[in-house]
Design an enzyme around this catalytic site. Structure first.
Site, short mmCIF file in Angstrom:
data_model
loop_
_atom_site.label_atom_id
_atom_site.label_comp_id
_atom_site.label_asym_id
_atom_site.label_seq_id
_atom_site.Cartn_x
_atom_site.Cartn_y
_atom_site.Cartn_z
N SER A 166 0.81 -1.23 0.00
CA SER A 166 0.00 0.00 0.00
C SER A 166 0.84 1.27 0.00
CB SER A 166 -1.02 -0.01 1.13
OG SER A 166 -0.50 -0.57 2.29
N HIS B 113 1.64 4.99 4.34
CA HIS B 113 0.64 5.53 3.41
C HIS B 113 0.92 7.00 3.11
CE1 HIS B 113 -2.77 2.38 4.14
NE2 HIS B 113 -1.68 1.87 3.62
#
Ligand SMILES: [Zn+2]
Length: 283
Positions: A175, A226
């Protein structure tokens, strides 16, 4: 009818059909487009959009299967959807999970790359690969394959580096790298502007908000990676440039090859040492 001879190849620079013995590509002027060096294994994967996305997904699935294979017990089916087909932490550590434990305690700096290809469960990998298959083709279209893979790799590394500096002990998943693609597209949409740029910015912005909200609602998500990935991706997009502004050049190709070569070496090493370790203990 367009008859192509058997010695036709795709120009490594502009991906148009040229004769392999051409001294210069008639479309883009690339020198000796048919040379072996320019049509190597990595080039063939980096320069074709579909193939690049497919190869990244295959690498992720292969590492996921291997991490399950390295489990000491059969991965059970859990009632918690996040734990369905979950590799053990030990398997993930062997294959190159990153964070302060692998880096500070075991000196495994290379895990900043390998961790991008590891996942903690079926839902985790499915979500990341879904996002990747939606976002990567857009990044490749606007930046080209070499820059797209550089953004993916270096953005993922930057996200994990930031999370390591923030003290995250043990982490895995694509991610951060996917967020780097989001960052690059946000930069692109903003920088390009116009109807298309604005529409893309809004659409990708919705992805970003969704992922960040998801990260704060679900425990155990590495929000440092992230956020760091988004910022690093935007910075990489700015420094590397996009197609409308700057064509992919020699330096982009070298960087893309460097990222792909390093990833290949690290994943091969992680897989080989993981299997070796498992056989030692299991046998
Ligand atoms: Zn060409």
């Amino acid at each position: 009818m367009n008859r192509t001879s058997r010695t036709s190849i795709l120009c490594p620079n502009c991906r148009r059909l040229v004769s392999a013995d051409e001294a210069r590509c008639p479309h883009c002027g690339e020198r000796r487009p048919g040379s072996r060096l320019k049509n190597n294994f990595l080039t063939r994967h980096l320069a074709e959009s579909d193939r690049l996305v497919r190869t990244i997904i295959i690498a992720n699935v292969a590492m996921f299967c291997l991490s399950l294979f390295l489990n000491s017990r059969m991965p059970g089916l859990s009632m918690n959807p996040f734990h369905v087909l979950s590799p053990e932490n030990r398997s993930l550590l062997l294959l190159g999970a990153t964070g302060t434990i692998p880096i500070d305690r075991f000196g495994r700096l290379w895990t900043l790359i390998s961790a991008v290809y590891l996942h903690g469960g079926l839902l985790h990998i499915a979500f990341n690969m879904l996002a990747l298959s939606q976002l990567a083709p857009v990044v490749i279209r606007e930046f080209g394959g070499y820059r797209a893979f550089s953004i993916y790799t270096l953005g993922g590394v930057a996200g994990y580096w930031i999370s390591y500096r923030a003290g995250v002990t043990f982490t895995i998943g694509a991610s951060g790298a996917v967020c780097a693609m989001i960052g690059a597209l946000l930069y692109y949409g903003l920088s390009r502007g116009g109807l298309y740029g604005q529409a893309l910015f809004k659409q990708i912005g919705a992805w970003a908000v969704g992922i960040l909200l998801f990260g704060f609602m679900v425990p155990g998500i590495n929000n440092w990676a992230h956020g760091g990935g988004v910022l690093a991706g935007a910075a990489l997009g700015f420094f590397l440039g996009y197609r409308e502004r700057r064509k992919e050049g020699r330096l982009h190709r070298i960087l893309g090859h460097g990222c792909a070569g390093l990833t290949l070496v690290i994943l091969s090493y992680a897989a080989a040492s993981g299997i070796y370790d498992r056989l030692q203990i299991g046998g």
